[in-house]
Design a protein around this motif. Sequence first.
Motif, PDB file in Angstrom:
ATOM      1  N   THR A  13     -41.860  64.557 -33.280  1.00 56.07           N
ATOM      2  CA  THR A  13     -41.756  65.359 -34.556  1.00 56.07           C
ATOM      3  C   THR A  13     -41.998  64.565 -35.795  1.00 56.07           C
ATOM      4  N   LEU A  14     -42.439  64.929 -36.733  1.00 59.98           N
ATOM      5  CA  LEU A  14     -42.951  64.338 -38.105  1.00 59.98           C
ATOM      6  C   LEU A  14     -42.025  64.778 -38.999  1.00 59.98           C
ATOM      7  N   LEU A  15     -41.433  64.099 -39.690  1.00 58.81           N
ATOM      8  CA  LEU A  15     -40.411  64.358 -40.978  1.00 58.81           C
ATOM      9  C   LEU A  15     -41.445  64.598 -42.112  1.00 58.81           C
ATOM     10  N   PRO A  26     -36.453  68.986 -46.331  1.00 54.86           N
ATOM     11  CA  PRO A  26     -37.121  68.325 -45.342  1.00 54.86           C
ATOM     12  C   PRO A  26     -37.110  69.154 -44.218  1.00 54.86           C
ATOM     13  N   ILE A  27     -37.986  69.210 -43.317  1.00 53.73           N
ATOM     14  CA  ILE A  27     -38.257  69.801 -42.033  1.00 53.73           C
ATOM     15  C   ILE A  27     -38.859  68.832 -40.874  1.00 53.73           C
ATOM     16  N   ARG A  28     -38.483  68.959 -39.625  1.00 49.22           N
ATOM     17  CA  ARG A  28     -39.216  68.194 -38.637  1.00 49.22           C
ATOM     18  C   ARG A  28     -40.187  68.948 -38.143  1.00 49.22           C
ATOM     19  N   TRP A  29     -41.424  68.443 -38.143  1.00 45.28           N
ATOM     20  CA  TRP A  29     -42.549  69.380 -37.688  1.00 45.28           C
ATOM     21  C   TRP A  29     -43.194  68.868 -36.341  1.00 45.28           C
ATOM     22  N   ARG A 102     -42.733  74.633 -21.450  1.00 41.14           N
ATOM     23  CA  ARG A 102     -41.540  75.155 -21.767  1.00 41.14           C
ATOM     24  C   ARG A 102     -40.357  74.034 -22.287  1.00 41.14           C
ATOM     25  N   ASP A 103     -39.795  74.354 -23.409  1.00 38.24           N
ATOM     26  CA  ASP A 103     -38.721  73.617 -23.780  1.00 38.24           C
ATOM     27  C   ASP A 103     -39.134  72.212 -24.374  1.00 38.24           C
ATOM     28  N   VAL A 104     -40.507  72.034 -24.914  1.00 42.32           N
ATOM     29  CA  VAL A 104     -40.850  70.754 -25.269  1.00 42.32           C
ATOM     30  C   VAL A 104     -41.269  71.090 -26.926  1.00 42.32           C
ATOM     31  N   GLY A 105     -40.589  70.160 -27.708  1.00 37.46           N
ATOM     32  CA  GLY A 105     -41.034  70.415 -29.394  1.00 37.46           C
ATOM     33  C   GLY A 105     -39.610  70.996 -29.749  1.00 37.46           C
TER      34      GLY A 105
END
Length: 105
Positions: A13-15, A26-29, A102-105
């Motif tokens: 993830t990228l802040l 702020p979000i985690r992308w 599934r369930d990644v990210g």
Amino acid sequence: QGLRIPTLGSFDTLLTRIHVGDEAVPIRWPVFRLARNLAFVHNLVNNQAYLLGIKELEPLKYAKVATAASVSRQKAEVCIQGTMSLLTQCLRKGENIALVLRDVG
């Protein structure tokens, strides 16, 4: 913590900040980085613009995958390697592929 899957690439993830009205939130992308060898062999574009530095990523834990799938560690590793091999063969043939994790990210 990011995750690296051998021969496929890495997920992390990228802040970043998005502007909502007058406020920066702020979000985690989620981001995916294709393995260099896979990109090179198949002449694929590997956009590294999102990388702000080198980050240590956690390697895929085959034992955890095996436990979650109720199989042996060896079987989990062979299945993952087989999936990556099939993915490479499809890319080599120029086929369109969708890999759902599934369930990644």
